[in-house]
Design a protein around this motif. Structure first.
Motif, short mmCIF file in Angstrom:
data_model
loop_
_atom_site.label_atom_id
_atom_site.label_comp_id
_atom_site.label_asym_id
_atom_site.label_seq_id
_atom_site.Cartn_x
_atom_site.Cartn_y
_atom_site.Cartn_z
N ASN A 157 -1.82 -1.87 9.39
CA ASN A 157 -2.61 -2.05 8.17
C ASN A 157 -3.02 -0.68 7.65
N VAL A 158 -2.81 -0.45 6.36
CA VAL A 158 -3.09 0.85 5.74
C VAL A 158 -4.35 0.74 4.89
N THR A 159 -5.30 1.65 5.12
CA THR A 159 -6.52 1.69 4.34
C THR A 159 -6.33 2.57 3.12
N ALA A 160 -7.31 2.58 2.23
CA ALA A 160 -7.17 3.29 0.95
C ALA A 160 -6.94 4.78 1.14
N TYR A 175 1.99 -3.48 6.56
CA TYR A 175 3.40 -3.10 6.61
C TYR A 175 4.02 -3.73 7.86
N TYR A 176 5.28 -4.13 7.74
CA TYR A 176 5.96 -4.78 8.85
C TYR A 176 7.33 -4.14 9.06
N ALA A 229 13.90 -1.61 10.09
CA ALA A 229 13.87 -2.27 8.80
C ALA A 229 12.42 -2.57 8.41
N LYS A 230 12.09 -2.25 7.16
CA LYS A 230 10.81 -2.67 6.61
C LYS A 230 11.02 -4.06 6.03
N VAL A 231 10.19 -5.02 6.43
CA VAL A 231 10.41 -6.41 6.05
C VAL A 231 9.10 -7.06 5.59
N THR A 232 9.22 -8.29 5.11
CA THR A 232 8.04 -9.07 4.73
C THR A 232 7.39 -9.65 5.98
N LYS A 233 6.17 -10.17 5.81
CA LYS A 233 5.49 -10.80 6.94
C LYS A 233 6.27 -11.99 7.47
N GLN A 234 6.82 -12.78 6.55
CA GLN A 234 7.59 -13.95 6.97
C GLN A 234 8.81 -13.53 7.81
N THR A 258 6.99 6.52 4.18
CA THR A 258 5.72 6.97 3.62
C THR A 258 4.86 5.76 3.27
N LEU A 259 3.62 5.78 3.70
CA LEU A 259 2.70 4.68 3.45
C LEU A 259 2.01 4.95 2.11
N ASP A 260 2.55 4.36 1.06
CA ASP A 260 2.08 4.71 -0.29
C ASP A 260 1.19 3.66 -0.93
N THR A 261 0.91 2.57 -0.27
CA THR A 261 0.01 1.56 -0.81
C THR A 261 -0.86 1.02 0.32
#
Length: 309
Positions: free
Chosen positions: A126-129, A107-108, A73-78, A100-103
């Motif tokens: 963490n995804v860089t530009a 990501y969590y 599951a992709k979730v929020t940090k909280q 896909t890492l689009d931004t």
């Protein structure tokens, strides 16, 4: 005619950009060959894996797991911090699952099966530009708070063994721990099936146990860390080192928290860490400190839970 040429030029530039983006795209297989499951090493296991990768926009995370046994599951940090899987951003139950890492940004991901997240099946990245972005400098770490000596049981509950996950098992165990002068390492094993060898960096890298600094055969073995620098441990049993029974740690000065690299001594030193049995007040022997600057972060221990519990 001029407008058509202009249109073709714009189209060519767009296609070139798309091709470049596609070429730069990378697929990261989470956990590498061990995949996505509950790691016996706890949440540090996936931190070790993520530390060895750089994530850019357009990259893909691939979670390999057996459908029905796991999910992701992709979730929020909280939700990540509290292991709350009630309202995920996105849930995938069929393996392999791709994201896909689009931004840019963090990501969590967690496993939503019963207590899987609490047991360490969680990943933060963490995804860089883009792939050409410079890696940001890490924030300076605060000075460590003074504390008394700590005893670390190597491998925790699964002890000192040949790990099914290979040498990254003990890298995952050591990751996140700070070892100070005065701390103690405890190696637990079944006598006659293992031993603990203190070795040089060269012997550690090559699994050459023909020339050891010290060998201890009676469990438990207590290694007192009495000097700064990096230390190397393995086993002299046949192929145990090659199969991953090896540990490298760095010992920092207790008062300042700064590490001092030591040269490679060729003879035992009185300033080296000592090993002693709980039944004997004096040290068995001393071993010189060595340095290991490789800092390998490639993958980590992820094996069947039943082996360790």
């Amino acid at each position: 005619m001029g407008s058509e040429l202009k249109y073709l030029a714009v189209l060519a530039i767009t296609l070139a950009a798309l091709l470049h983006s596609t070429a730069a795209q990378e697929t990261h297989v989470v956990g590498d060959k061990f995949g996505w499951l509950v790691p016996p090493g706890g949440h540090y296991a996936y931190e070790v894996w993520a530390a060895g990768h750089k994530f850019s926009i357009g990259d893909i995370l691939e979670f390999n797991f057996t459908t029905g046994d796991q999910d992701v599951a992709k979730v929020t940090k909280q939700a990540f911090d509290s292991c709350n899987s009630t309202s995920p951003i996105e849930l995938k139950t069929t393996g392999p699952a791709n994201f896909t890492l689009d931004t840019i940004g963090e990501y969590y991901f967690i496993g939503t099966k019963d207590r899987h997240c609490e047991l360490g099946q969680k990943l933060a990245i963490n995804v860089t530009a883009h792939s050409g972005s410079p890696t940001p400098s890490p924030s300076p770490k605060p000075s460590p708070t003074p504390r008394g000596p700590v005893t670390y049981v190597v491998g925790d509950q699964f002890g000192w063994i040949v790990p099914p996950g290979g040498e990254l098992a003990y890298s995952a165990w050591a990751y996140g721990k700070t070892f100070y002068v005065g701390d103690t390492l405890v190696f637990n094993f079944v006598n006659g099936t293992q031993d603990v060898a203190v070795v040089t960096k060269a012997a550690f890298d090559n699994c050459n146990t023909n020339s050891t600094v010290a060998v201890f055969t009676n469990s438990p073995v207590n290694i007192i860390l009495n000097t700064t620098g990096e230390l190397y441990f393995t086993s002299t049993y046949d192929r145990h080192c090659e199969l991953g029974q090896k540990l490298a740690i760095n010992v920092t000065a207790k008062s300042t928290g700064t590490a001092t690299s030591l040269s490679s001594p060729t003879t035992p030193s009185s300033h080296a860490p000592s090993a002693q049995s709980p039944a004997a007040p004096g040290p068995y022997n001393s071993a010189p400190s060595m340095i290991n600057g490789s800092g390998y972060f490639v993958s980590f221990l992820l094996v069947a839970l039943s082996f360790f519990h």
